[in-house]
Every structure is written in C-alpha cells, then in structure tokens.
Motif scaffolding. Structure first.
Motif, PDB file in Angstrom:
ATOM      1  N   ALA A 299       1.083  54.204 -66.626  1.00 16.07           N
ATOM      2  CA  ALA A 299       0.625  53.330 -65.647  1.00 16.07           C
ATOM      3  C   ALA A 299       1.062  52.001 -65.968  1.00 16.07           C
ATOM      4  O   ALA A 299       1.127  51.092 -65.077  1.00 16.07           O
ATOM      5  N   LEU A 300       1.629  51.824 -67.125  1.00 12.46           N
ATOM      6  CA  LEU A 300       2.061  50.363 -67.615  1.00 12.46           C
ATOM      7  C   LEU A 300       3.422  50.280 -67.026  1.00 12.46           C
ATOM      8  O   LEU A 300       4.208  49.284 -67.435  1.00 12.46           O
ATOM      9  N   VAL A 301       3.939  51.152 -65.978  1.00 13.41           N
ATOM     10  CA  VAL A 301       5.427  51.267 -65.628  1.00 13.41           C
ATOM     11  C   VAL A 301       5.641  49.909 -64.711  1.00 13.41           C
ATOM     12  O   VAL A 301       6.481  49.203 -64.457  1.00 13.41           O
ATOM     13  N   VAL A 302       4.173  49.452 -64.182  1.00  9.82           N
ATOM     14  CA  VAL A 302       4.028  48.208 -63.692  1.00  9.82           C
ATOM     15  C   VAL A 302       4.600  47.159 -64.472  1.00  9.82           C
ATOM     16  O   VAL A 302       5.219  46.024 -63.689  1.00  9.82           O
ATOM     17  N   VAL A 303       4.750  47.033 -65.685  1.00 14.37           N
ATOM     18  CA  VAL A 303       5.325  45.885 -66.465  1.00 14.37           C
ATOM     19  C   VAL A 303       6.878  45.919 -66.144  1.00 14.37           C
ATOM     20  O   VAL A 303       7.297  44.604 -65.860  1.00 14.37           O
ATOM     21  N   GLN A 304       7.286  46.997 -66.064  1.00 17.04           N
ATOM     22  CA  GLN A 304       8.922  47.000 -65.628  1.00 17.04           C
ATOM     23  C   GLN A 304       9.089  46.621 -64.576  1.00 17.04           C
ATOM     24  O   GLN A 304      10.039  45.967 -64.100  1.00 17.04           O
ATOM     25  N   GLY A 305       8.239  46.930 -63.418  1.00 14.64           N
ATOM     26  CA  GLY A 305       8.384  46.518 -62.004  1.00 14.64           C
ATOM     27  C   GLY A 305       8.098  44.936 -62.181  1.00 14.64           C
ATOM     28  O   GLY A 305       8.892  44.117 -61.223  1.00 14.64           O
ATOM     29  N   TRP A 306       7.341  44.172 -62.849  1.00 14.13           N
ATOM     30  CA  TRP A 306       7.374  42.726 -63.199  1.00 14.13           C
ATOM     31  C   TRP A 306       8.398  42.073 -63.544  1.00 14.13           C
ATOM     32  O   TRP A 306       9.020  41.144 -63.112  1.00 14.13           O
ATOM     33  N   LEU A 307       9.183  42.929 -64.659  1.00 14.31           N
ATOM     34  CA  LEU A 307      10.408  42.570 -65.349  1.00 14.31           C
ATOM     35  C   LEU A 307      11.420  42.318 -64.335  1.00 14.31           C
ATOM     36  O   LEU A 307      12.348  41.527 -64.156  1.00 14.31           O
TER      37      LEU A 307
ATOM     38  N   GLN B  71      18.316  45.833 -63.245  1.00 11.65           N
ATOM     39  CA  GLN B  71      19.038  46.227 -64.393  1.00 11.65           C
ATOM     40  C   GLN B  71      18.591  45.830 -65.716  1.00 11.65           C
ATOM     41  O   GLN B  71      18.628  46.750 -66.594  1.00 11.65           O
ATOM     42  N   THR B  72      18.267  44.465 -65.916  1.00 10.13           N
ATOM     43  CA  THR B  72      17.776  44.054 -67.252  1.00 10.13           C
ATOM     44  C   THR B  72      16.319  44.427 -67.482  1.00 10.13           C
ATOM     45  O   THR B  72      16.166  44.733 -68.673  1.00 10.13           O
ATOM     46  N   SER B  73      15.395  44.947 -66.490  1.00  7.54           N
ATOM     47  CA  SER B  73      14.339  45.508 -66.738  1.00  7.54           C
ATOM     48  C   SER B  73      14.333  46.745 -67.608  1.00  7.54           C
ATOM     49  O   SER B  73      13.469  47.247 -68.255  1.00  7.54           O
ATOM     50  N   PHE B  74      15.575  47.585 -67.516  1.00  3.02           N
ATOM     51  CA  PHE B  74      15.713  48.825 -68.378  1.00  3.02           C
ATOM     52  C   PHE B  74      15.882  48.555 -69.911  1.00  3.02           C
ATOM     53  O   PHE B  74      15.752  49.406 -70.919  1.00  3.02           O
ATOM     54  N   LEU B  75      16.072  47.270 -70.306  1.00  9.12           N
ATOM     55  CA  LEU B  75      15.718  46.778 -71.802  1.00  9.12           C
ATOM     56  C   LEU B  75      14.316  47.280 -72.255  1.00  9.12           C
ATOM     57  O   LEU B  75      14.204  47.587 -73.547  1.00  9.12           O
ATOM     58  N   LEU B  76      13.470  47.081 -71.315  1.00 10.77           N
ATOM     59  CA  LEU B  76      11.801  47.728 -71.841  1.00 10.77           C
ATOM     60  C   LEU B  76      12.172  49.196 -72.313  1.00 10.77           C
ATOM     61  O   LEU B  76      11.454  49.379 -73.207  1.00 10.77           O
ATOM     62  N   THR B  77      13.023  49.887 -71.420  1.00  6.50           N
ATOM     63  CA  THR B  77      13.106  51.270 -71.793  1.00  6.50           C
ATOM     64  C   THR B  77      13.803  51.480 -73.209  1.00  6.50           C
ATOM     65  O   THR B  77      13.225  52.320 -74.043  1.00  6.50           O
ATOM     66  N   ALA B  78      14.852  50.563 -73.376  1.00  3.12           N
ATOM     67  CA  ALA B  78      15.422  50.900 -74.707  1.00  3.12           C
ATOM     68  C   ALA B  78      14.498  50.439 -75.638  1.00  3.12           C
ATOM     69  O   ALA B  78      14.718  51.034 -76.982  1.00  3.12           O
ATOM     70  N   ILE B  79      13.515  49.696 -75.695  1.00  2.00           N
ATOM     71  CA  ILE B  79      12.726  49.042 -76.864  1.00  2.00           C
ATOM     72  C   ILE B  79      11.843  50.348 -76.874  1.00  2.00           C
ATOM     73  O   ILE B  79      11.267  50.590 -78.047  1.00  2.00           O
ATOM     74  N   CYS B  80      11.364  51.088 -75.802  1.00  2.00           N
ATOM     75  CA  CYS B  80      10.486  52.218 -76.050  1.00  2.00           C
ATOM     76  C   CYS B  80      11.167  53.256 -76.951  1.00  2.00           C
ATOM     77  O   CYS B  80      10.505  53.749 -77.671  1.00  2.00           O
ATOM     78  N   GLU B  81      12.299  53.415 -76.767  1.00  2.00           N
ATOM     79  CA  GLU B  81      13.160  54.372 -77.522  1.00  2.00           C
ATOM     80  C   GLU B  81      13.222  54.221 -79.205  1.00  2.00           C
ATOM     81  O   GLU B  81      13.112  55.244 -80.110  1.00  2.00           O
ATOM     82  N   LEU B  82      13.059  52.870 -79.395  1.00  2.00           N
ATOM     83  CA  LEU B  82      13.075  52.493 -80.886  1.00  2.00           C
ATOM     84  C   LEU B  82      11.765  52.778 -81.468  1.00  2.00           C
ATOM     85  O   LEU B  82      11.597  53.276 -82.688  1.00  2.00           O
ATOM     86  N   TYR B  83      10.694  52.634 -80.674  1.00  2.00           N
ATOM     87  CA  TYR B  83       9.329  53.151 -81.294  1.00  2.00           C
ATOM     88  C   TYR B  83       9.303  54.472 -81.545  1.00  2.00           C
ATOM     89  O   TYR B  83       8.785  55.017 -82.688  1.00  2.00           O
ATOM     90  N   ILE B  84       9.902  55.156 -80.743  1.00  2.00           N
ATOM     91  CA  ILE B  84       9.859  56.834 -80.761  1.00  2.00           C
ATOM     92  C   ILE B  84      10.714  57.111 -81.938  1.00  2.00           C
ATOM     93  O   ILE B  84      10.476  58.151 -82.792  1.00  2.00           O
TER      94      ILE B  84
END
Length: 436
Positions: free
Chosen positions: A386-394, A401-414
C-alpha cells in the motif's frame, strides 16, 4: 490408521494414505493462478486509468495502495470466517466476492468513476485475501506431510504463470483497445475518448467474473479432503509458553516483507509509464505492457533457479546476493537512459524472484508451535504494498526515474536482513507429526 497430522503452518488434518490428492491439488493450483493473474492485471490497468481519469502519479499509485490495504483489513475477518464455515466454503465465498468485484468494475467503467473503481478493487482484493488465508495452509496438508514444500513450490509456480500471462491479457484487451493505450507517450484525451477508453475495461472484467463464477461452482461441488483440528487445543496451550518477540528472524522479517512489497509493487506498477517515456524506450502503453511479461517471467525463472541454488548454498547468503544484484540494477535504471534503463528495470524481476518466499521461510524458522501466529503476521505485512503511494508522490515531485531510488533503498534493508536480521534466536523445535 493414521492419526492427526500437524503441518508446519500450524494447521492440522487427518492424512489417509488411500486418498488421491492430485485432483484437489490441481484445482487449488488454479486458485493461485487466478489471484496472481488478477493482481497483475492492475499493472496494465493503472496506466489506463491514469489517462482515463487524468490522474497524477500519486492518485495512480493510490489505486494499488487500496488493493494492499485490503490484505491488512480483511486478513483477520477471513480467519474468523474460515473458523466459522470451514475451508471449502471459504474458498467459494472468496471467489464469489472476487467475481462481484469484477462485475463492479464494469459498473465503474460504465459511469465512469474513479471512486467506484477504488471500491471495487478493494472488494476484489478482499476476496483474494480470503483465498490466501484459506488456500495456503490447505495446500500444506493436502497429501503427504513430507512433500508439503514441494506442493507449495508447485502452486507458487502456477501463481507466477498467472502473473506472467496477465500483462499480455491486459495489454491486448485493455491497452490495445483504448486510445490512451495505443497513443505514443502521454496523450490528453477528449471527454468522448475518455468515456470510450473507460468502457474498454468492461469485456476483460466480464471474462474474469465468468471464470471466477465457474471456478466457485466447481470447488463447491468438488469433494475436497476434509481438514481436522484434533491437535488445535494442544497447539494453543503450547503457544502460551512462548513469545514471538523473542525471535529476531521474525521481528526483522515482518518489516522485510513490508519493505520488499514496496519495492516489488512500485516497479511493476510504474513500469509501463517508465518505459513509455521518450528518453527510455519511447513505446506506446500497449507495447510497454507486453514488455512487462518479461519482468514477471524473470521472477518465475528466478524462483526455479533460486530453488536449485539453495540446495547447495545457505538461503540467507543467496538472499544477500540477490539483494545486491537488485540494488545494482536499480541504480542502473535511475542513472542511465534508453534500452539500458528499460532492460535493467526488467532484470530486477529476476533478483526479486526469491525474496518473498525466502524472507518468509527465514522469518518462521525456529518458531515451533508459534509458526501459525508468525505466518499470520508475515502475511499481514503484505500490506506494505500500500505504501507504493510514496513512490507515486516522489515521481510527482522529483521525477519518475528518480523515484526508483526508493526501490534501491528497499533492497539495502533486504541485504541487512539476509546478513544479520534473519539469524535465529531462541529457536524452538519444529512441530512433530503425530501418528498412531
């Protein structure tokens, strides 16, 4: 004579060696296929709705947020319904709820209405949640307990097959039959064109509703093996002696599932809009929707490959390697253009493939009699989508394109979870199979 059998999920049943479970398993696999298929239709539906209702990226991703909020809201009521009416009736009810939501989507398209669309997607997702809560533990005990993992992997592969085929269905019947879907790049539609595009959703959802209704009838009439609860009281008493929060792998695993879903859903939902951009692949939405098949196909291939790799290597180490790979390709996606950026985003599907099942397995490791509660918390964490809306806001404020940095940060937690958070603490012995 076989006695009660307790599965790793905390569900019990009476296993009869003379019972043939193949037909029941095949029927249940069709459920996994259908909810994977319907979930991924959203990936082609979102760019379509964005042009029909002239939505911002925030409003577009809110649609998917509503979908995943249903997992959080409907999971506990689903469990109570299953306890009240049983697994087979719950499967039928879940399918009928989904069929009703699909028919409601045709009403939303006829009006057309953004608000009604949100409500109907919530209804469909609630039905899928009921199927998830009912079907996963059922598959675990339909057959011999020693082959439970094999059965779960099989139905997950069917789920991946559904996610791989859905983009083709959506691209052809939704995007391919609409003005916004076949136009080059973003296009401003007239009122008449928006109404016509909205109505292109009617046929595919009528087909989906009909298939779900037929499947509900088949399951209602099918002699599914009965599940027992002979050891349930014992399990409840045993669970009172322990605390879930003493297990580090679960405590950090819940946010790992939550955060992973943000990454997976963000990539899938914004894929069509991203690769359609002139400086990326300059495709129509219909053409981009076809490339989405490669993203989900990579996830299916990755699951088979990851399963084989984990026969020889530690699951945590494999998860760490895949998270590093995902982080690298997301950086390539953000800082390059053209086909390189498009194919790097497609490649992240391969690295995402093993993440959910591996995190889930590591999260419940060593929980013993607490496995059922731990599994429930991990399933509720799917609401992280549900928090994909955060990437929509970004995307609205800083660029898609810049919004996909959020995805990269998520990979670091994994990566953190794979290397440290997944280590078990206070591990309990696994539940045993009881037999006379």
């Amino acid at each position: 004579m076989a006695g009660p059998i307790s599965s790793g999920a905390g569900v019990t049943a009476t296993h009869n060696p003379g019972t043939r479970y193949g037909p029941a398993l095949a029927l249940l696999a069709s459920l996994f296929f259908m909810w994977g298929f319907i979930t991924v239709i959203n990936n082609t539906l979102l760019p379509h709705l964005r042009s029909v209702f002239e939505l911002s990226y925030t409003q577009t991703t809110l649609i998917e947020s509503v979908w995943f909020i249903a997992y959080f809201v409907a999971s506990i009521p689903s469990a109570k319904l299953i306890e009240r009416v049983g697994y087979q009736k719950s499967l039928v009810i879940g399918l009928l709820i989904m069929a009703a939501g699909a028919l409601g989507m045709t009403v939303a398209a006829s009006i057309p209405s953004y608000g009604v669309t949100l409500v109907m997607l919530f209804v469909i997702a609630s039905g899928i949640t009921l199927l998830q809560v009912a079907a996963n533990p059922y598959v675990a005990i339909v057959g011999k307990p020693e082959t439970a993992s094999s059965r779960l992997n099989l139905v997950q592969a069917m789920n991946s097959a559904g996610t791989m085929l859905a983009p083709l269905f959506g691209a052809y019947l939704i995007l391919g039959r609409s003005k916004g879907g076949t136009a080059q790049g973003d296009v401003v539609l007239t009122q008449a064109e928006r109404l016509a595009d909205a109505q292109s959703v009617i046929l595919p959802y009528v087909i989906v509703a009909a298939v779900l209704a037929v499947l509900a009838i088949v399951i209602a009439r099918f002699p599914l093996p009965a599940m027992g609860n002979a050891t349930q009281r014992h399990n409840k008493e045993e669970r009172k002696k322990h605390s879930l929060w003493n297990h580090r792998n679960l405590v950090f695993g819940i946010p790992a599932i939550f955060i992973y879903l943000i990454a997976e859903i963000g990539v899938a939902n914004l894929f069509v809009n991203f690769v359609s951009q002139p400086d990326i692949a300059n495709l129509t939405h219909e053409q981009a929707g076809r490339y989405l098949t490669f993203l989900w196909g990579g996830m299916m291939v990755g699951r088979f490959a990851g399963s084989a790799i984990m026969q020889k290597f530690d699951a945590g180490h494999v998860l760490a390697a895949f998270s590093v790979g995902a982080f690298v390709v997301m950086l390539v996606t953000v800082f390059t253009t053209g086909p390189v950026a498009m194919w790097s985003l497609i490649l992240v599907g391969l690295f995402h493939s093993i993440m959910f099942p591996t995190i889930f397995t590591l999260g419940i490791k060593g929980l013993g009699p607490l496995t059922e509660e731990g599994s429930g918390l991990l399933i509720m964490a799917i609401a992280g989508g549900a928090l994909v809306v955060v990437q929509g806001w970004l995307a609205d404020h800083y660029g898609l394109q810049t919004s996909f940095l959020l995805t990269a940060i998520c990979e670091l937690y994994i990566l953190f979870y794979a290397l440290w958070g997944s280590k078990t603490t206070n591990a309990l012995p696994d539940q045993q199979v009881a037999a006379e």
